[in-house]
Scaffold this motif. Structure first.
Motif, PDB file in Angstrom:
ATOM      1  N   SER A 141       0.838  -1.208   0.000  1.00  0.00           N
ATOM      2  CA  SER A 141       0.000   0.000   0.000  1.00  0.00           C
ATOM      3  C   SER A 141       0.869   1.253   0.000  1.00  0.00           C
ATOM      4  O   SER A 141       0.686   2.155  -0.832  1.00  0.00           O
ATOM      5  CB  SER A 141      -0.971  -0.015   1.185  1.00  0.00           C
ATOM      6  N   ASP A 197       9.399   2.754   7.726  1.00  0.00           N
ATOM      7  CA  ASP A 197       8.849   1.467   8.167  1.00  0.00           C
ATOM      8  C   ASP A 197       9.556   1.058   9.457  1.00  0.00           C
ATOM      9  O   ASP A 197      10.773   1.213   9.585  1.00  0.00           O
ATOM     10  CB  ASP A 197       9.014   0.373   7.108  1.00  0.00           C
ATOM     11  N   HIS A 211       3.372 -16.059  -0.713  1.00  0.00           N
ATOM     12  CA  HIS A 211       2.624 -15.007  -1.384  1.00  0.00           C
ATOM     13  C   HIS A 211       2.503 -15.329  -2.868  1.00  0.00           C
ATOM     14  O   HIS A 211       3.492 -15.281  -3.595  1.00  0.00           O
ATOM     15  CB  HIS A 211       3.306 -13.652  -1.157  1.00  0.00           C
ATOM     16  N   ARG A 267      -3.988  -2.926   4.620  1.00  0.00           N
ATOM     17  CA  ARG A 267      -4.605  -3.973   5.432  1.00  0.00           C
ATOM     18  C   ARG A 267      -4.912  -3.530   6.861  1.00  0.00           C
ATOM     19  O   ARG A 267      -6.021  -3.694   7.341  1.00  0.00           O
ATOM     20  CB  ARG A 267      -3.583  -5.119   5.489  1.00  0.00           C
ATOM     21  N   LEU A 306      -6.803  -8.123   2.640  1.00  0.00           N
ATOM     22  CA  LEU A 306      -6.709  -7.750   1.230  1.00  0.00           C
ATOM     23  C   LEU A 306      -5.595  -8.555   0.590  1.00  0.00           C
ATOM     24  O   LEU A 306      -4.499  -8.640   1.132  1.00  0.00           O
ATOM     25  CB  LEU A 306      -6.377  -6.260   1.098  1.00  0.00           C
ATOM     26  N   MET A 361      -2.804  -9.026  -2.483  1.00  0.00           N
ATOM     27  CA  MET A 361      -1.879  -8.020  -3.023  1.00  0.00           C
ATOM     28  C   MET A 361      -2.500  -7.235  -4.173  1.00  0.00           C
ATOM     29  O   MET A 361      -2.334  -6.015  -4.260  1.00  0.00           O
ATOM     30  CB  MET A 361      -0.582  -8.690  -3.493  1.00  0.00           C
TER      31      MET A 361
END
Ligand SMILES: Cc1cc2nc3c(=O)[nH]c(=O)nc-3n(C[C@H](O)[C@H](O)[C@H](O)COP(=O)(O)OP(=O)(O)OC[C@H]3O[C@@H](n4cnc5c(N)ncnc54)[C@H](O)[C@@H]3O)c2cc1C
Length: 380
Positions: free
Chosen positions: A16, A35, A61, A352, A359, A361
């Motif tokens: 995001s 982050d 993923h 998310r 959600l 990707m």
């Protein structure tokens, strides 16, 4: 004197935040991304381990979508290879059944010899319970596949995954899993695009951040005092944490990952095995069965098993928002949403944990492309 416009702050270097950063930087804005973790990529971060195997740090993923525009945009930041995901469920007998449930799964469980989708559909219609308006996940499954398949494939799995019984879970939790009556044994068969980044997700994030307008700072937690230095903030942190849990906590399920080295290099036709028993683990991933995941051939392989737990028992690692049949946590989220609306117009919660929804990707990328472009349209 021309006052240089302030940069934009983005909290979170997952999909995001990264998509917002890229779109804003391409439009000429300077963007600072922070982050709290020591790496980029959020939950899609991957790395090559000592066995020479690419491992996804936060579980496998798999990129799958119906949204061609999202896939095309993402392909601009790396080479992707076609990959069709397959999952098998280990039954109490030790047999490996295709998942989602299909014709062969039904034959394995019931000892039948069906050959056609019509026969399987008729079988499922016979065992299904007459529940017109399912009120929870159990009723939804009973109404579609009956008690035996529900209790074998979904009951213990749901309990260990969510710590709730099927009766307590929203129908949406199980509706995401398709039910098939033919021999299709690919997990995301309903999505026309299924692909994996050839050099891993982290390399894609490096390309996304490779823009002179973007500065990334890791190991840095958000602090409200930061907002003064920015014209706007897109924030992917958990929305309840931002408001200091004023309306209570929004719970998540988390996962403890147990990774081991395997020396049996024999290939199998699927990468993920689900466990139907009531032990603590839900599934296991053989990373070498994903494309380009043997990066250096050492003869060793890596396998990761997943053990779900409460996020408070796992360093507050938030993975899956909890969706109960009575919607009680979504009601708390709505309270946070209205607190967010009362804030000044200089912050937007994304992703998310910012929007408290599970959600995939492609959904996060799609929402973030739209959100960043909407915001740009409001800037003069
Ligand atoms: C186990 C698992 C398996 C998955 N498998 C798939 C799959 O197969 N296919 C698929 O499409 N999707 C999958 N997903 C979903 C995918 O991970 C998400 O769609 C994606 O990660 C969402 O990106 P995001 O930016 O919203 O969140 P994240 O990736 O979580 O990024 C948010 C970032 O914000 C940072 N942050 C949080 N708080 C702060 C703070 N206070 N200060 C600074 N930084 C902060 C976090 O450290 C994190 O890096 C899976 C998810 C999980 C948990």
């Amino acid at each position: 004197m021309v006052v240089p416009s302030k940069p934009v702050l983005i909290v979170g270097a997952g999909f995001s935040g990264t998509v917002h950063a890229r779109i804003l930087a391409e439009a000429g804005f300077h963007v600072d991304v922070i982050d709290v973790r020591p790496h980029i990529g959020g939950n899609a971060y991957d790395y090559v381990d000592a066995n020479g195997i690419r491992v996804h740090a936060y579980g496998p993923h798999l990129f799958h979508t119906k949204n061609r525009a999202v896939a095309d945009w993402l392909r601009g930041f790396g080479d992707f290879v076609a990959y069709t995901h397959k999952v098998r469920a280990r039954l109490p007998s030790g047999a490996m059944a295709p998942l989602p449930i299909n014709l062969d799964t039904v034959n394995l469980v019931f000892g039948t010899h069906y050959e056609t989708a019509e026969q399987v559909a008729a079988h499922l219609a016979r065992v299904a319970l007459p529940i017109a308006n399912p009120a929870n996940a159990a009723e939804y499954l009973y109404a579609n596949i009956g008690r035996d398949l529900t209790d074998l494939f979904f009951r213990p799995y749901t309990k260990k995954m969510w710590q709730f019984d099927l009766e307590d879970m929203a129908t949406s939790v199980v509706k995401r899993i398709p039910l098939r009556s033919d021999r299709t044994d690919t997990y995301f068969a309903d999505d026309e695009i299924q692909m994996m980044p050839r050099d891993g997700y982290t390399a894609v994030f490096q390309r996304l951040f490779d823009h002179p307008g973007i500065t990334v700072t890791l190991n840095t937690a958000f602090d409200t005092a930061m907002l003064a230095d920015y014209r706007f903030c897109f924030n992917a942190m958990p929305i309840d944490a931002f408001f200091d849990y004023a309306e209570g906590e929004l719970p998540y399920r988390s996962i403890r990952f147990h990774t081991r080295t395997a020396t049996d290099a024999q290939a199998q036709g699927w990468s993920v095995t689900n466990f139907t028993d009531s032990g603590p683990q839900t599934r296991e991933t053989r990373w070498d069965c994903l494309p380009h995941h043997i990066v250096n051939e050492t003869g060793r392989r890596t396998v990761t098993a997943e053990e779900p737990c409460d996020y408070r028992d796992n360093n507050r690692e938030r993975y899956y928002p909890v969706k109960t049949a009575d919607n009680r946590f979504q009601e708390i989220y709505v309270k946070y949403q209205s607190l967010a609306e009362k804030l000044s117009t200089e912050i937007s919660f994304i992703g998310r944990c910012g929007t408290y929804q599970y959600l995939d990707m492609d959904q996060v990328i799609n929402q973030s492309l739209a959100s960043a472009r909407r915001w740009l349209a409001t800037q003069s």
